[in-house]
Motif scaffolding. Structure first.
Motif, PDB file in Angstrom:
ATOM      1  N   LEU A  74       9.061   7.297  14.256  1.00 58.27           N
ATOM      2  CA  LEU A  74       9.635   5.960  14.117  1.00 58.27           C
ATOM      3  C   LEU A  74      10.558   5.666  15.289  1.00 58.27           C
ATOM      4  O   LEU A  74      11.438   6.461  15.617  1.00 58.27           O
ATOM      5  CB  LEU A  74      10.436   5.846  12.812  1.00 58.27           C
ATOM      6  CG  LEU A  74       9.681   6.095  11.497  1.00 58.27           C
ATOM      7  CD1 LEU A  74      10.629   5.911  10.313  1.00 58.27           C
ATOM      8  CD2 LEU A  74       8.469   5.182  11.371  1.00 58.27           C
ATOM      9  N   LEU A 127      17.641  -2.691   8.047  1.00 56.32           N
ATOM     10  CA  LEU A 127      16.238  -2.650   7.631  1.00 56.32           C
ATOM     11  C   LEU A 127      15.627  -4.034   7.822  1.00 56.32           C
ATOM     12  O   LEU A 127      16.063  -5.008   7.193  1.00 56.32           O
ATOM     13  CB  LEU A 127      16.116  -2.212   6.172  1.00 56.32           C
ATOM     14  CG  LEU A 127      16.079  -0.700   5.903  1.00 56.32           C
ATOM     15  CD1 LEU A 127      17.371  -0.021   6.353  1.00 56.32           C
ATOM     16  CD2 LEU A 127      15.837  -0.426   4.423  1.00 56.32           C
ATOM     17  N   ARG A 155       9.872   0.281  10.853  1.00 53.94           N
ATOM     18  CA  ARG A 155       9.068   1.005   9.882  1.00 53.94           C
ATOM     19  C   ARG A 155       7.665   1.257  10.437  1.00 53.94           C
ATOM     20  O   ARG A 155       7.273   0.696  11.462  1.00 53.94           O
ATOM     21  CB  ARG A 155       8.997   0.221   8.565  1.00 53.94           C
ATOM     22  CG  ARG A 155      10.346   0.085   7.875  1.00 53.94           C
ATOM     23  CD  ARG A 155      10.196  -0.475   6.462  1.00 53.94           C
ATOM     24  NE  ARG A 155       9.698  -1.838   6.431  1.00 53.94           N
ATOM     25  CZ  ARG A 155      10.441  -2.919   6.604  1.00 53.94           C
ATOM     26  NH1 ARG A 155      11.733  -2.806   6.886  1.00 53.94           N
ATOM     27  NH2 ARG A 155       9.903  -4.133   6.524  1.00 53.94           N
ATOM     28  N   ARG A 156       6.922   2.106   9.757  1.00 56.19           N
ATOM     29  CA  ARG A 156       5.537   2.328  10.169  1.00 56.19           C
ATOM     30  C   ARG A 156       4.797   0.992  10.270  1.00 56.19           C
ATOM     31  O   ARG A 156       5.041   0.077   9.492  1.00 56.19           O
ATOM     32  CB  ARG A 156       4.808   3.225   9.160  1.00 56.19           C
ATOM     33  CG  ARG A 156       5.378   4.623   9.035  1.00 56.19           C
ATOM     34  CD  ARG A 156       4.373   5.543   8.372  1.00 56.19           C
ATOM     35  NE  ARG A 156       5.032   6.592   7.597  1.00 56.19           N
ATOM     36  CZ  ARG A 156       4.419   7.685   7.157  1.00 56.19           C
ATOM     37  NH1 ARG A 156       3.142   7.887   7.430  1.00 56.19           N
ATOM     38  NH2 ARG A 156       5.077   8.591   6.442  1.00 56.19           N
ATOM     39  N   SER A 172       6.614   2.145  16.484  1.00 57.97           N
ATOM     40  CA  SER A 172       6.488   3.199  15.470  1.00 57.97           C
ATOM     41  C   SER A 172       5.014   3.463  15.176  1.00 57.97           C
ATOM     42  O   SER A 172       4.146   2.629  15.472  1.00 57.97           O
ATOM     43  CB  SER A 172       7.213   2.803  14.181  1.00 57.97           C
ATOM     44  OG  SER A 172       8.618   2.833  14.360  1.00 57.97           O
ATOM     45  N   ALA A 225       8.002   3.867   2.424  1.00 53.61           N
ATOM     46  CA  ALA A 225       8.999   3.496   3.427  1.00 53.61           C
ATOM     47  C   ALA A 225      10.388   4.025   3.081  1.00 53.61           C
ATOM     48  O   ALA A 225      11.164   4.366   3.982  1.00 53.61           O
ATOM     49  CB  ALA A 225       9.027   1.980   3.578  1.00 53.61           C
ATOM     50  N   ASP A 280      10.479   7.594   4.139  1.00 53.13           N
ATOM     51  CA  ASP A 280      10.607   7.619   5.598  1.00 53.13           C
ATOM     52  C   ASP A 280      12.061   7.417   5.998  1.00 53.13           C
ATOM     53  O   ASP A 280      12.560   8.073   6.923  1.00 53.13           O
ATOM     54  CB  ASP A 280       9.754   6.509   6.229  1.00 53.13           C
ATOM     55  CG  ASP A 280       8.268   6.844   6.272  1.00 53.13           C
ATOM     56  OD1 ASP A 280       7.901   8.002   5.982  1.00 53.13           O
ATOM     57  OD2 ASP A 280       7.480   5.937   6.599  1.00 53.13           O
ATOM     58  N   LEU A 281      12.746   6.490   5.314  1.00 54.54           N
ATOM     59  CA  LEU A 281      14.159   6.263   5.595  1.00 54.54           C
ATOM     60  C   LEU A 281      14.969   7.520   5.306  1.00 54.54           C
ATOM     61  O   LEU A 281      15.842   7.900   6.103  1.00 54.54           O
ATOM     62  CB  LEU A 281      14.674   5.089   4.763  1.00 54.54           C
ATOM     63  CG  LEU A 281      16.180   4.818   4.834  1.00 54.54           C
ATOM     64  CD1 LEU A 281      16.656   4.594   6.253  1.00 54.54           C
ATOM     65  CD2 LEU A 281      16.548   3.631   3.938  1.00 54.54           C
ATOM     66  N   GLY A 301      12.592  -5.766   4.130  1.00 57.03           N
ATOM     67  CA  GLY A 301      13.483  -4.618   4.251  1.00 57.03           C
ATOM     68  C   GLY A 301      14.326  -4.412   3.006  1.00 57.03           C
ATOM     69  O   GLY A 301      14.740  -3.290   2.704  1.00 57.03           O
ATOM     70  N   VAL A 314      12.566  -2.072   0.531  1.00 59.48           N
ATOM     71  CA  VAL A 314      12.758  -0.676   0.929  1.00 59.48           C
ATOM     72  C   VAL A 314      14.175  -0.223   0.609  1.00 59.48           C
ATOM     73  O   VAL A 314      14.394   0.884   0.098  1.00 59.48           O
ATOM     74  CB  VAL A 314      12.461  -0.502   2.430  1.00 59.48           C
ATOM     75  CG1 VAL A 314      12.637   0.954   2.844  1.00 59.48           C
ATOM     76  CG2 VAL A 314      11.063  -0.996   2.767  1.00 59.48           C
TER      77      VAL A 314
END
Length: 284
Positions: free
Chosen positions: A38, A53, A82-83, A88, A99, A102-103, A123, A126
């Protein structure tokens, strides 16, 4: 049971274009996580971390109005893509991941113990998912222009009722920027659109959420929360945000006057002032 505060607010003139401020130095890096990479930037420093985010229309690129303001206020400011977004990796179809996890992996990569989240639009889904899974890591939660990932129950049903069947055919700038901003700031609309085109890659699978969010699930949220939306937001209008505020404990609710779905961009001085005041109170 619930506490929704309605603070006095200073209204900014939406007819006055706010110039993008000069950015402070920040390192632009790639986080090597267990199953993805990322792109992120980080102003560094010893202040409390604030992680931004981005919306579905953005990426780490969009926080131009926030980066120098929050850093000058003494915070370590971090934003990432993010992906499937600018700089990223894509999310593979066979294992797109989530997500919010991932964070969590990014936070571990950066060595952060506790931090503030500031999120906008997608965001916010997430952010809410992360807050429900990892409340112990958060100093505060700010969600702008999002229903906190509510996918079941009367809030989700109300949100679905206001959406046109032609919604996805409308231009991004029309859906996400309010009419006052579009009419007064054509240069700002052009810059927002430029960043949107750079941010969205159109690749990768859609990531899922860890939590199934219902009104009852929102009542379990353990993080001090700022809820914000624009008075002219067509995704998350004030009525939807007030529904959310009924269920989120320890929240403050702010409606941004003459603003659409992107307060961080349309009303950046208002947005920054409100969020800085909130996270300052949450830090005490």
């Amino acid at each position: 049971m619930m506490n929704a505060r309605f603070p006095l607010i200073q209204v900014d003139d939406p007819m006055v274009a706010v110039p993008i401020p000069e950015q402070v130095p920040a390192k632009d890096e790639m986080a090597e996580l267990p199953d993805t990479h990322l792109g992120y930037w980080d102003t560094g420093g010893s202040g409390q971390p604030v992680v931004f985010l981005h919306p579905a229309s953005g990426s780490a690129l969009v926080w131009l109005y926030q980066q120098p303001v929050f850093a000058t206020a003494g915070y370590r400011v971090i934003a990432y893509s993010r992906r499937n977004y600018y700089n990223s990796d894509s999310a593979p179809e066979n294992n797109p991941g989530t997500a919010s996890e991932d964070l969590q992996n990014l936070i571990e990569f950066l060595g952060l113990k506790k931090f503030h989240i500031v999120s906008s639009a997608a965001g916010g889904s997430v952010a809410a998912d992360y807050a429900l899974s990892h409340p112990e890591r958060l100093l505060s939660l700010t969600v702008s222009s999002n229903n906190l990932a509510a996918t079941k129950g009367y809030i989700a049903e109300a949100a679905a009722r206001i959406k046109l069947k032609e919604w996805d055919d409308l231009p991004r700038w029309f859906r996400e920027l309010g009419p006052s901003y579009r009419g007064a700031n054509p240069d700002g609309v052009a810059k927002w659109t430029e960043l949107n085109h750079k941010s969205e890659t159109g690749r990768g699978a859609r990531q899922k959420l860890v939590n199934v969010v219902t009104p009852e699930k929102l009542e379990t949220l353990k993080v001090r929360t700022l809820l914000m939306t624009g008075a002219a937001d067509m995704f998350t209008p004030p009525s939807i945000m007030r529904m959310i505020a009924r269920h989120v404990p320890n929240n403050e609710l702010v409606i941004v006057p003459e603003c659409g779905h992107s307060p961080y961009w349309e009303q950046p001085e208002f947005f920054n002032r409100t969020v800085l005041g909130f996270i300052g109170r949450a830090s005490k």
